[in-house]
Design a protein around this motif. Structure first.
Motif, PDB file in Angstrom:
ATOM      1  N   HIS A  70       5.014 -12.510   5.742  1.00 44.83           N
ATOM      2  CA  HIS A  70       5.539 -11.252   5.223  1.00 44.83           C
ATOM      3  C   HIS A  70       4.491 -10.156   5.386  1.00 44.83           C
ATOM      4  O   HIS A  70       3.293 -10.436   5.506  1.00 44.83           O
ATOM      5  N   ALA A  71       4.960  -8.913   5.366  1.00 41.83           N
ATOM      6  CA  ALA A  71       4.075  -7.753   5.314  1.00 41.83           C
ATOM      7  C   ALA A  71       4.012  -7.248   3.877  1.00 41.83           C
ATOM      8  O   ALA A  71       4.917  -7.501   3.076  1.00 41.83           O
ATOM      9  N   VAL A  72       2.934  -6.541   3.558  1.00 39.91           N
ATOM     10  CA  VAL A  72       2.737  -5.993   2.212  1.00 39.91           C
ATOM     11  C   VAL A  72       2.297  -4.545   2.358  1.00 39.91           C
ATOM     12  O   VAL A  72       1.289  -4.257   3.011  1.00 39.91           O
ATOM     13  N   THR A  73       3.045  -3.618   1.743  1.00 35.68           N
ATOM     14  CA  THR A  73       2.685  -2.207   1.819  1.00 35.68           C
ATOM     15  C   THR A  73       2.328  -1.679   0.435  1.00 35.68           C
ATOM     16  O   THR A  73       2.959  -2.041  -0.563  1.00 35.68           O
ATOM     17  N   THR A  74       1.291  -0.835   0.382  1.00 33.44           N
ATOM     18  CA  THR A  74       0.844  -0.243  -0.878  1.00 33.44           C
ATOM     19  C   THR A  74       0.517   1.228  -0.662  1.00 33.44           C
ATOM     20  O   THR A  74       0.391   1.704   0.464  1.00 33.44           O
ATOM     21  N   SER A  75       0.315   1.923  -1.761  1.00 33.91           N
ATOM     22  CA  SER A  75      -0.183   3.292  -1.703  1.00 33.91           C
ATOM     23  C   SER A  75      -1.694   3.255  -1.463  1.00 33.91           C
ATOM     24  O   SER A  75      -2.279   2.203  -1.233  1.00 33.91           O
ATOM     25  N   ILE A  76      -2.319   4.415  -1.526  1.00 39.50           N
ATOM     26  CA  ILE A  76      -3.767   4.478  -1.370  1.00 39.50           C
ATOM     27  C   ILE A  76      -4.427   4.197  -2.717  1.00 39.50           C
ATOM     28  O   ILE A  76      -3.757   4.017  -3.734  1.00 39.50           O
ATOM     29  N   GLY A  77      -5.728   4.137  -2.747  1.00 39.20           N
ATOM     30  CA  GLY A  77      -6.454   3.994  -3.997  1.00 39.20           C
ATOM     31  C   GLY A  77      -6.353   2.599  -4.581  1.00 39.20           C
ATOM     32  O   GLY A  77      -6.531   1.597  -3.883  1.00 39.20           O
ATOM     33  N   PRO A  78      -6.051   2.473  -5.903  1.00 41.96           N
ATOM     34  CA  PRO A  78      -6.036   1.161  -6.548  1.00 41.96           C
ATOM     35  C   PRO A  78      -4.998   0.219  -5.962  1.00 41.96           C
ATOM     36  O   PRO A  78      -5.202  -0.995  -5.954  1.00 41.96           O
ATOM     37  N   GLY A  79      -3.893   0.768  -5.475  1.00 48.02           N
ATOM     38  CA  GLY A  79      -2.907  -0.090  -4.827  1.00 48.02           C
ATOM     39  C   GLY A  79      -3.491  -0.802  -3.631  1.00 48.02           C
ATOM     40  O   GLY A  79      -3.238  -1.987  -3.400  1.00 48.02           O
ATOM     41  N   THR A  93       9.288   8.370  13.457  1.00 48.99           N
ATOM     42  CA  THR A  93       7.994   8.516  12.799  1.00 48.99           C
ATOM     43  C   THR A  93       7.161   7.264  13.064  1.00 48.99           C
ATOM     44  O   THR A  93       7.678   6.223  13.505  1.00 48.99           O
ATOM     45  N   VAL A  94       5.876   7.363  12.781  1.00 48.66           N
ATOM     46  CA  VAL A  94       5.000   6.200  12.958  1.00 48.66           C
ATOM     47  C   VAL A  94       5.467   5.043  12.078  1.00 48.66           C
ATOM     48  O   VAL A  94       5.523   3.890  12.517  1.00 48.66           O
ATOM     49  N   ALA A  95       5.827   5.336  10.833  1.00 41.69           N
ATOM     50  CA  ALA A  95       6.285   4.285   9.930  1.00 41.69           C
ATOM     51  C   ALA A  95       7.591   3.669  10.409  1.00 41.69           C
ATOM     52  O   ALA A  95       7.769   2.440  10.364  1.00 41.69           O
ATOM     53  N   GLN A  96       8.505   4.516  10.894  1.00 47.35           N
ATOM     54  CA  GLN A  96       9.768   3.988  11.398  1.00 47.35           C
ATOM     55  C   GLN A  96       9.548   3.103  12.626  1.00 47.35           C
ATOM     56  O   GLN A  96      10.143   2.031  12.757  1.00 47.35           O
ATOM     57  N   ALA A  97       8.678   3.542  13.507  1.00 49.03           N
ATOM     58  CA  ALA A  97       8.380   2.750  14.703  1.00 49.03           C
ATOM     59  C   ALA A  97       7.743   1.421  14.325  1.00 49.03           C
ATOM     60  O   ALA A  97       8.039   0.372  14.924  1.00 49.03           O
ATOM     61  N   LEU A  98       6.855   1.443  13.331  1.00 51.90           N
ATOM     62  CA  LEU A  98       6.196   0.214  12.910  1.00 51.90           C
ATOM     63  C   LEU A  98       7.205  -0.780  12.346  1.00 51.90           C
ATOM     64  O   LEU A  98       7.177  -1.976  12.686  1.00 51.90           O
ATOM     65  N   VAL A  99       8.116  -0.314  11.500  1.00 48.62           N
ATOM     66  CA  VAL A  99       9.131  -1.208  10.928  1.00 48.62           C
ATOM     67  C   VAL A  99      10.039  -1.749  12.023  1.00 48.62           C
ATOM     68  O   VAL A  99      10.372  -2.945  12.043  1.00 48.62           O
ATOM     69  N   GLN A 155      10.218   5.343   3.290  1.00 45.19           N
ATOM     70  CA  GLN A 155      11.395   5.939   3.936  1.00 45.19           C
ATOM     71  C   GLN A 155      11.850   5.080   5.114  1.00 45.19           C
ATOM     72  O   GLN A 155      13.058   4.905   5.331  1.00 45.19           O
ATOM     73  N   ALA A 156      10.898   4.528   5.866  1.00 42.12           N
ATOM     74  CA  ALA A 156      11.253   3.696   7.027  1.00 42.12           C
ATOM     75  C   ALA A 156      11.979   2.423   6.602  1.00 42.12           C
ATOM     76  O   ALA A 156      12.912   1.972   7.278  1.00 42.12           O
ATOM     77  N   LEU A 157      11.572   1.850   5.468  1.00 44.44           N
ATOM     78  CA  LEU A 157      12.245   0.649   4.990  1.00 44.44           C
ATOM     79  C   LEU A 157      13.671   0.951   4.550  1.00 44.44           C
ATOM     80  O   LEU A 157      14.573   0.111   4.682  1.00 44.44           O
ATOM     81  N   VAL A 158      13.897   2.152   4.023  1.00 47.51           N
ATOM     82  CA  VAL A 158      15.264   2.573   3.702  1.00 47.51           C
ATOM     83  C   VAL A 158      16.059   2.788   4.981  1.00 47.51           C
ATOM     84  O   VAL A 158      17.210   2.364   5.105  1.00 47.51           O
ATOM     85  N   GLU A 159      15.422   3.437   5.941  1.00 47.49           N
ATOM     86  CA  GLU A 159      16.080   3.750   7.225  1.00 47.49           C
ATOM     87  C   GLU A 159      16.533   2.479   7.938  1.00 47.49           C
ATOM     88  O   GLU A 159      17.603   2.444   8.559  1.00 47.49           O
TER      89      GLU A 159
END
Length: 630
Positions: free
Chosen positions: A89-98, A11-17, A52-56
């Motif tokens: 470090h990297a920082v990941t958030t959801s959309i919106g207020p995050g 996935t895109v997220a897995q490739a990025l990680v 999911q990618a961080l778990v993977e």
């Protein structure tokens, strides 16, 4: 004949990680990971993708759980600064207020030239769910989301709307993060549907890659001109900025100063470039500077800026450098800063440039005169006596002043301790009085002066330097802004030390308000009085109990004697520990030496209250001394 390239379906997220886990920096032969870990708070915009990618790939990419998105950026920035900008470090958030909670942290990182990678979730690229929860609908532009708020505070921004677009965007992101001129916040906005989409990724994209951090030398013509103006100066002053630390140029600066006997003043970001006891160190400069440094600035005929942006605190809003015929020589890796104040630019890495200058000046045996060296040496000694008087506590069984709090800490620490602060009255007291013992002991975030930075930044610093005592110095106003990462420190067993100073309000702004005719309005933490203002009794807020409720061990100190014991106990602790001390209230002065130079905060041009009228008269006198250096 055609060549084949091996691919991996991810996935895109897995490739990025996977990609981020394989990125390295190298400078002076030392190699380290560029992205040391990822901070994250998960929501529908990133849980199924990056989460999911961080778990993977948990074995490849360490993860830290944050409590506030802004705090996570501060922690990453603290880590990056302690790592000399070579790792972050990297920082990941959801959309919106995050995602929008990242904006303040991004601004801080970019203003301070510190790298951090932001990975906010974004709305559906395919518009399959439209509008999705927390989506900002813009009638005139379908491609706008709240993440566009991050554009002006990012050094690089891209929205990954197709899987294959990640390849060039990720490479550009790494280029900016590792560029000593361009570095700052970098944002890759990740639509939540694209994060989970699969693609066949080339092996070359996922392979290890090393980014060499450059040390450019000076242009020969600029170097020759710089040597000429230094040799012609009789009262030169060197101003050391944050670029000295970023370049690891402290040793080169010490050798240059010792050889030439040119005095060295420091900005907030540059303090510690020389040890406090180096003969050429004259302390902080500008509005929060020492009398020694500021008087040298007023009479200097040449100001040598090394790695400084010349902010208004440094220049006293352009009223400090007033000597007849004063010139500026600006050694800076960024041409933008090298040309400031009409200066002669010397565009180079700070260490490389200082070494080249020292070598060229040595050929001529250049150094300042004995009289000048004796003058600033005697002034420095007098200032240190003033600091001693502020630190001294003749009566150890009474409530300490804020300078006495700093004095107690100053007497305890050694060159391994790191002191972190960002806002309030403490930056002024620290810049004037703190005796920096090592190149990275003094960690003041004063480019953005962001309340709430200290606690999460201390976590980041401790992660980068686990064997060193790390202190977050926080006033009550700052503490109430953002104490939440105490929970993270407790969860992870990160043994930061929190020195929490209670003075019942915004002490710094209260003093400023009084000086500009604002009468300390709205700056005290007190009950409303009968007149409708906050002049009643102090609020019964127990911040020590609050810190304890978040899991931190708390030591209360009511007197100077108790404070000394509590600080020593906290320093020896191997768990997160808070020392809580109540000092003066917000409507009294801190007891530190007053400002030795002006700062421009415009005063009301017309008013009926006498305090504002008098403040305006004083303001106009200061403004009349402003000088533009062209």
């Amino acid at each position: 004949m055609t060549s084949t390239t091996s691919t991996t379906r991810l996935t895109v997220a897995q490739a990025l990680v996977r990609f981020l886990s394989a990125q390295y920096t190298e400078r002076d032969g030392h190699r380290q990971r560029l992205i040391g870990a990822t901070w994250g708070i998960f929501g529908h915009g990133n849980v199924a993708g990056v989460g999911q990618a961080l778990v993977e790939y948990a074995d490849d990419m360490p993860y830290f759980q944050g409590r506030n998105e802004q705090s996570m950026v501060h922690a990453a920035v603290g880590y990056a600064r302690q790592s000399n900008r070579l790792s972050t470090h990297a920082v990941t958030t959801s959309i919106g207020p995050g995602a929008t909670n990242l904006v303040t942290g991004a601004a801080l990182a970019t203003i301070n030239h510190l790298p951090v990678l932001l990975l906010p979730g974004d709305v559906f690229a395919t518009r399959a769910a439209d509008p999705v929860l927390q989506q900002l609908e813009v009638p005139y532009a379908g491609d706008v989301s709240v993440n566009d708020c991050l554009r002006p505070v990012s050094k690089y921004f891209d929205r990954i709307t197709r899987p294959e677009a990640l390849i060039p965007a990720a490479l550009q992101a790494m280029r900016v993060l590792t560029d000593p001129v361009e570095t700052g916040a970098v944002t890759l906005a990740l639509p939540q549907d694209v994060q989970a989409e699969a693609y066949d990724w080339p092996a070359e994209f996922l392979a290890e890659r090393t980014w060499v951090v450059r040390r450019p030398g000076a242009d020969p013509t600029e170097l020759a001109e710089a040597v000429q103006v230094i040799r012609a100066a009789r009262r030169p002053l060197l101003v050391a900025g944050g670029g000295v630390h970023h370049s690891r140029a402290e040793e080169a600066l010490a050798e240059f100063a010792a050889a030439t006997r040119i005095p060295v003043a420091s900005t907030q970001a540059g303090k510690g470039s020389l040890r406090y006891d180096h003969p050429q160190d004259v302390g902080g400069i500008g509005h929060t500077g020492t009398a020694t440094a500021d008087e040298l600035a007023r009479t200097a005929d040449l100001v040598i800026g090394v790695g400084t942006r010349y902010t208004d605190f440094t220049t006293a809003s352009h009223t400090l450098f007033t000597g007849d015929g004063v010139r500026f020589l600006n050694l800076n890796i960024a041409a933008y800063d090298g040309h400031k104040l009409g200066g002669l630019p010397l565009i180079a890495d700070a260490r490389s440039g200082l070494q080249q200058l020292a070598e060229a000046l040595a050929l001529h045996g250049h150094g300042v005169g004995d009289g000048y060296a004796a003058e600033y040496g005697e002034d420095k000694e007098r200032w240190e006596q003033r600091v001693d008087a502020c630190y001294e506590a003749d009566e150890p069984d009474i409530r300490p002043t804020q300078p006495q709090v700093l004095g107690a800490l100053d007497a305890l620490v050694d060159d391994t301790d790191v002191i972190i602060n960002a806002a309030g009255s403490l930056p002024g007291d620290l810049h004037k009085m703190w005796r920096a013992r090592s190149r990275d002991q003094y960690h003041l975030e004063y480019g953005y002066s962001c309340m709430g930075y200290e606690i999460p930044a201390a976590i980041g610093v401790k992660l980068a330097a686990p064997d060193r005592p790390v202190w977050a110095l926080v006033g009550d106003g700052t503490y109430l802004m953002m104490p939440t990462e105490i929970v993270t420190a407790v969860q992870e067993g990160i043994a930061i030390k929190l020195l929490l100073v209670q003075n019942h309000g915004y002490a710094s702004i209260g003093g400023l308000s009084e000086s500009v005719g604002g009468e300390r309005f709205g700056t005290a933490y007190r009950y409303r009085s009968g007149e409708g203002t906050y002049t009643g009794a102090p609020l019964p807020v127990d911040l020590a109990a609050n810190a304890a409720s978040l899991g931190m061990r708390v030591l209360r100190a009511k007197t100077v004697r108790e404070l000394r014991a509590a600080l020593a106990e906290a320093r020896a602790a191997d768990t997160p520990t808070c020392v809580y001390v109540e000092t003066e209230t917000a409507d009294t002065v801190s007891g530190a030496p007053p400002a030795q130079a002006w700062w421009d905060v415009p005063v009301a041009a017309t008013a009926t209250r006498s305090s504002a009228v008098k403040a305006r008269e004083l303001y106009e006198r200061h403004v009349s001394t402003r000088r533009r250096h062209l």
